[in-house]
Design a protein around this motif. Structure first.
Motif, PDB file in Angstrom:
ATOM      1  N   PRO A   1      -1.873 -12.853  -9.030  1.00  0.00           N
ATOM      2  CA  PRO A   1      -1.672 -13.137  -7.601  1.00  0.00           C
ATOM      3  C   PRO A   1      -2.128 -11.983  -6.700  1.00  0.00           C
ATOM      4  CG  PRO A   1       0.243 -13.842  -8.864  1.00  0.00           C
ATOM      5  CD  PRO A   1      -0.626 -13.051  -9.795  1.00  0.00           C
ATOM      6  N   GLN A   2      -2.004 -10.757  -7.178  1.00  0.00           N
ATOM      7  CA  GLN A   2      -2.457  -9.620  -6.382  1.00  0.00           C
ATOM      8  C   GLN A   2      -3.981  -9.650  -6.218  1.00  0.00           C
ATOM      9  OE1 GLN A   2      -0.351  -7.178  -4.768  1.00  0.00           O
ATOM     10  NE2 GLN A   2      -2.335  -7.166  -3.767  1.00  0.00           N
ATOM     11  N   ILE A   3      -4.672 -10.094  -7.249  1.00  0.00           N
ATOM     12  CA  ILE A   3      -6.140 -10.203  -7.167  1.00  0.00           C
ATOM     13  C   ILE A   3      -6.540 -11.318  -6.195  1.00  0.00           C
ATOM     14  CG2 ILE A   3      -8.258 -10.632  -8.493  1.00  0.00           C
ATOM     15  CD1 ILE A   3      -6.818  -7.929  -8.974  1.00  0.00           C
ATOM     16  N   PHE A   4      -5.781 -12.392  -6.183  1.00  0.00           N
ATOM     17  CA  PHE A   4      -6.036 -13.442  -5.180  1.00  0.00           C
ATOM     18  C   PHE A   4      -5.923 -12.853  -3.766  1.00  0.00           C
ATOM     19  CE2 PHE A   4      -6.331 -17.964  -6.499  1.00  0.00           C
ATOM     20  CZ  PHE A   4      -6.485 -17.759  -7.849  1.00  0.00           C
ATOM     21  N   ASN A   5      -4.861 -12.085  -3.518  1.00  0.00           N
ATOM     22  CA  ASN A   5      -4.689 -11.454  -2.203  1.00  0.00           C
ATOM     23  C   ASN A   5      -5.838 -10.494  -1.906  1.00  0.00           C
ATOM     24  OD1 ASN A   5      -2.321 -12.768  -1.798  1.00  0.00           O
ATOM     25  ND2 ASN A   5      -0.991 -10.995  -2.051  1.00  0.00           N
ATOM     26  N   ALA A   6      -6.205  -9.719  -2.911  1.00  0.00           N
ATOM     27  CA  ALA A   6      -7.276  -8.735  -2.721  1.00  0.00           C
ATOM     28  C   ALA A   6      -8.570  -9.432  -2.315  1.00  0.00           C
ATOM     29  CB  ALA A   6      -7.480  -7.940  -4.009  1.00  0.00           C
ATOM     30  N   ARG A   7      -8.868 -10.537  -2.966  1.00  0.00           N
ATOM     31  CA  ARG A   7     -10.123 -11.257  -2.650  1.00  0.00           C
ATOM     32  C   ARG A   7     -10.047 -11.900  -1.266  1.00  0.00           C
ATOM     33  NH1 ARG A   7     -11.130 -12.956  -8.929  1.00  0.00           N
ATOM     34  NH2 ARG A   7     -12.703 -11.369  -9.310  1.00  0.00           N
TER      35      ARG A   7
ATOM     36  N   LEU B   1       3.939  -3.318   0.477  1.00  0.00           N
ATOM     37  CA  LEU B   1       3.328  -2.728   1.670  1.00  0.00           C
ATOM     38  C   LEU B   1       2.500  -3.738   2.433  1.00  0.00           C
ATOM     39  CD1 LEU B   1       2.484   0.539  -0.182  1.00  0.00           C
ATOM     40  CD2 LEU B   1       4.115   0.299   1.682  1.00  0.00           C
ATOM     41  N   ASN B   2       2.232  -4.855   1.803  1.00  0.00           N
ATOM     42  CA  ASN B   2       1.287  -5.806   2.397  1.00  0.00           C
ATOM     43  C   ASN B   2       1.874  -7.180   2.639  1.00  0.00           C
ATOM     44  OD1 ASN B   2      -0.574  -3.778   2.333  1.00  0.00           O
ATOM     45  ND2 ASN B   2      -1.600  -4.483   0.487  1.00  0.00           N
ATOM     46  N   ASN B   3       3.190  -7.300   2.571  1.00  0.00           N
ATOM     47  CA  ASN B   3       3.699  -8.645   2.819  1.00  0.00           C
ATOM     48  C   ASN B   3       3.804  -8.906   4.328  1.00  0.00           C
ATOM     49  OD1 ASN B   3       6.158  -7.647   3.660  1.00  0.00           O
ATOM     50  ND2 ASN B   3       7.139  -7.948   1.684  1.00  0.00           N
ATOM     51  N   LEU B   4       4.050 -10.147   4.639  1.00  0.00           N
ATOM     52  CA  LEU B   4       3.936 -10.615   6.020  1.00  0.00           C
ATOM     53  C   LEU B   4       4.802  -9.837   7.001  1.00  0.00           C
ATOM     54  CD1 LEU B   4       2.517 -12.769   7.704  1.00  0.00           C
ATOM     55  CD2 LEU B   4       4.425 -14.314   7.219  1.00  0.00           C
ATOM     56  N   ARG B   5       6.057  -9.566   6.615  1.00  0.00           N
ATOM     57  CA  ARG B   5       6.938  -8.908   7.587  1.00  0.00           C
ATOM     58  C   ARG B   5       6.527  -7.458   7.863  1.00  0.00           C
ATOM     59  NH1 ARG B   5      12.524  -7.802   4.381  1.00  0.00           N
ATOM     60  NH2 ARG B   5      11.565  -6.989   2.514  1.00  0.00           N
TER      61      ARG B   5
ATOM     62  N   ARG C   1      -6.055  -2.835   2.673  1.00  0.00           N
ATOM     63  CA  ARG C   1      -7.033  -2.526   1.611  1.00  0.00           C
ATOM     64  C   ARG C   1      -6.713  -1.202   0.929  1.00  0.00           C
ATOM     65  NH1 ARG C   1     -11.203  -4.046   5.770  1.00  0.00           N
ATOM     66  NH2 ARG C   1     -11.268  -6.319   5.605  1.00  0.00           N
ATOM     67  N   HIS C   2      -6.229  -0.234   1.693  1.00  0.00           N
ATOM     68  CA  HIS C   2      -5.909   1.066   1.108  1.00  0.00           C
ATOM     69  C   HIS C   2      -4.916   0.928  -0.047  1.00  0.00           C
ATOM     70  CE1 HIS C   2      -4.882   5.321   0.808  1.00  0.00           C
ATOM     71  NE2 HIS C   2      -3.614   4.967   0.850  1.00  0.00           N
ATOM     72  N   TRP C   3      -3.812   0.231   0.201  1.00  0.00           N
ATOM     73  CA  TRP C   3      -2.786   0.130  -0.842  1.00  0.00           C
ATOM     74  C   TRP C   3      -3.242  -0.726  -2.007  1.00  0.00           C
ATOM     75  CZ3 TRP C   3      -0.046   4.085  -0.130  1.00  0.00           C
ATOM     76  CH2 TRP C   3       0.297   4.516   1.146  1.00  0.00           C
ATOM     77  N   VAL C   4      -4.005  -1.772  -1.724  1.00  0.00           N
ATOM     78  CA  VAL C   4      -4.520  -2.614  -2.804  1.00  0.00           C
ATOM     79  C   VAL C   4      -5.525  -1.830  -3.655  1.00  0.00           C
ATOM     80  CG1 VAL C   4      -5.910  -4.654  -3.347  1.00  0.00           C
ATOM     81  CG2 VAL C   4      -4.161  -4.789  -1.566  1.00  0.00           C
ATOM     82  N   GLU C   5      -6.482  -1.196  -3.004  1.00  0.00           N
ATOM     83  CA  GLU C   5      -7.560  -0.542  -3.757  1.00  0.00           C
ATOM     84  C   GLU C   5      -7.042   0.674  -4.527  1.00  0.00           C
ATOM     85  OE1 GLU C   5     -10.667   0.041  -0.839  1.00  0.00           O
ATOM     86  OE2 GLU C   5     -10.906  -2.126  -0.570  1.00  0.00           O
ATOM     87  N   ASP C   6      -6.191   1.453  -3.902  1.00  0.00           N
ATOM     88  CA  ASP C   6      -5.591   2.599  -4.592  1.00  0.00           C
ATOM     89  C   ASP C   6      -4.676   2.144  -5.722  1.00  0.00           C
ATOM     90  OD1 ASP C   6      -6.654   4.657  -3.012  1.00  0.00           O
ATOM     91  OD2 ASP C   6      -4.713   5.713  -3.067  1.00  0.00           O
TER      92      ASP C   6
END
Lengths: 213, 213
Positions: free
Chosen positions: B169-175, B106-110, B131-136
């Protein structure tokens, strides 16, 4: 075994196909997504992600459709749902992930709800979004299938694999949402061939108890 | 082996971690996503899906990060990146898919580009979506990790697995996107522990040749 499923959930459909291909009997436990039963007890207590499908095998609970299919393949090896060679396994998993990671996640119910309720997207734009990811994503699958000598009557050779298990439910969704399929003849040919098999036909949404209720 | 990668691609980051954990040397071939190099020759000719990462192992091309990691695990079994038992393998794959199928797509560049360019979503709403999709999604991962005796210093026991490879890697994106993480203490604790390992540190975005160029 028990499978928590919703007839229209394509992730549930994948697991139903795998169970049928393996010839495994299971109890069908419906979870009605439109009624938000996935967010309520008893299901919500079983699966903190609130996602279906969920498989119970004795005391063990297995979540995520691709993990469930791999689990079934490891615990009930016949007939195999992955090729024996690492290169073939990688190709089949890659094709399955092209649908499971690049198409399906963008079009599931909670994402469409967010588009409408939070972003205020209208019906026309929502449907265009849906079709965009399906049509683009299937074109990428087609390019791999049409160009490869590994493709047979099924995505990989002449027996069904994880790739077919993931592809067929996506084609059901595509047809339900009137997506273009004329640009993916190999995808269509394989999906139609799969549906001539009892295992795929028995697993389809219209054959589920909760569709007939 | 050759890996087509982009330093900020979290799917590429997953494969870089796996290669480091296995101690496998590889050539790093950068594909600059912001310059759309994935859509142009030579890369576009190699991978019809236009997605990175892509691994070349001799004449074989392997796509999709999770399929690549499983391929590496099958062809170079030590150290294993999946547990030996089917139940453990299912748990690890399920956790990996909770990130790879429910958050990352849901959060990639395209997808972000489509939100902005086609749906006319503004920056604030785009970041809220992210943030919604990451945090949920991470809350669902946390619920599984915190509640399970199978969780150890890593997601599954005391050695790194596919689940950690996908989580970090998802945590890197989240931060990078200032997502909340105070509600996922187990996730944070495990991701921080992973980063004390050389394999994870060497694979991180800032250590990539294209980040330093």
């Amino acid at each position: 075994m028990q499978l928590y499923s919703y007839f229209r959930s394509s992730a549930s459909f994948r697991v139903r196909i795998a169970l049928e291909l393996k010839g495994l009997a299971y109890d069908y436990l419906p979870v009605h997504l439109l009624k938000n039963e996935q967010l309520q007890a008893p299901f919500a207590d079983l699966n903190p992600t609130h996602l279906i499908p969920l498989l119970k095998d004795g005391d063990l609970t297995v979540a995520q459709s691709l993990a469930i299919v791999e689990y079934l393949d490891e615990t009930h090896p016949e007939p195999p749902l992955l090729p024996a060679d690492p290169a073939g396994r990688a190709r089949v998993r890659g094709l399955a992930l092209d649908v499971a990671c690049e198409i399906h996640p963008l079009n599931n119910l909670r994402v469409l709800r967010y588009l409408v309720k939070t972003l205020g997207v209208d019906d026309e734009a929502k449907n265009a979004w849906y079709r965009h990811w399906v049509e683009d994503g299937l074109a990428a699958v087609e390019a791999q299938l049409a160009g490869s000598p590994a493709t047979g009557r099924f995505c990989h050779g002449d027996t069904p694999t994880l790739a077919d298990i993931v592809l067929v439910p996506q084609i059901f969704n595509a047809r339900r949402m009137d997506c273009r399929l004329d640009h993916v003849p190999t995808v269509k040919r394989i999906a139609d061939h799969c549906m001539t098999l009892d295992a795929f036909a028995k697993a389809q949404p219209s054959a589920c108890p909760d569709a007939q209720a």
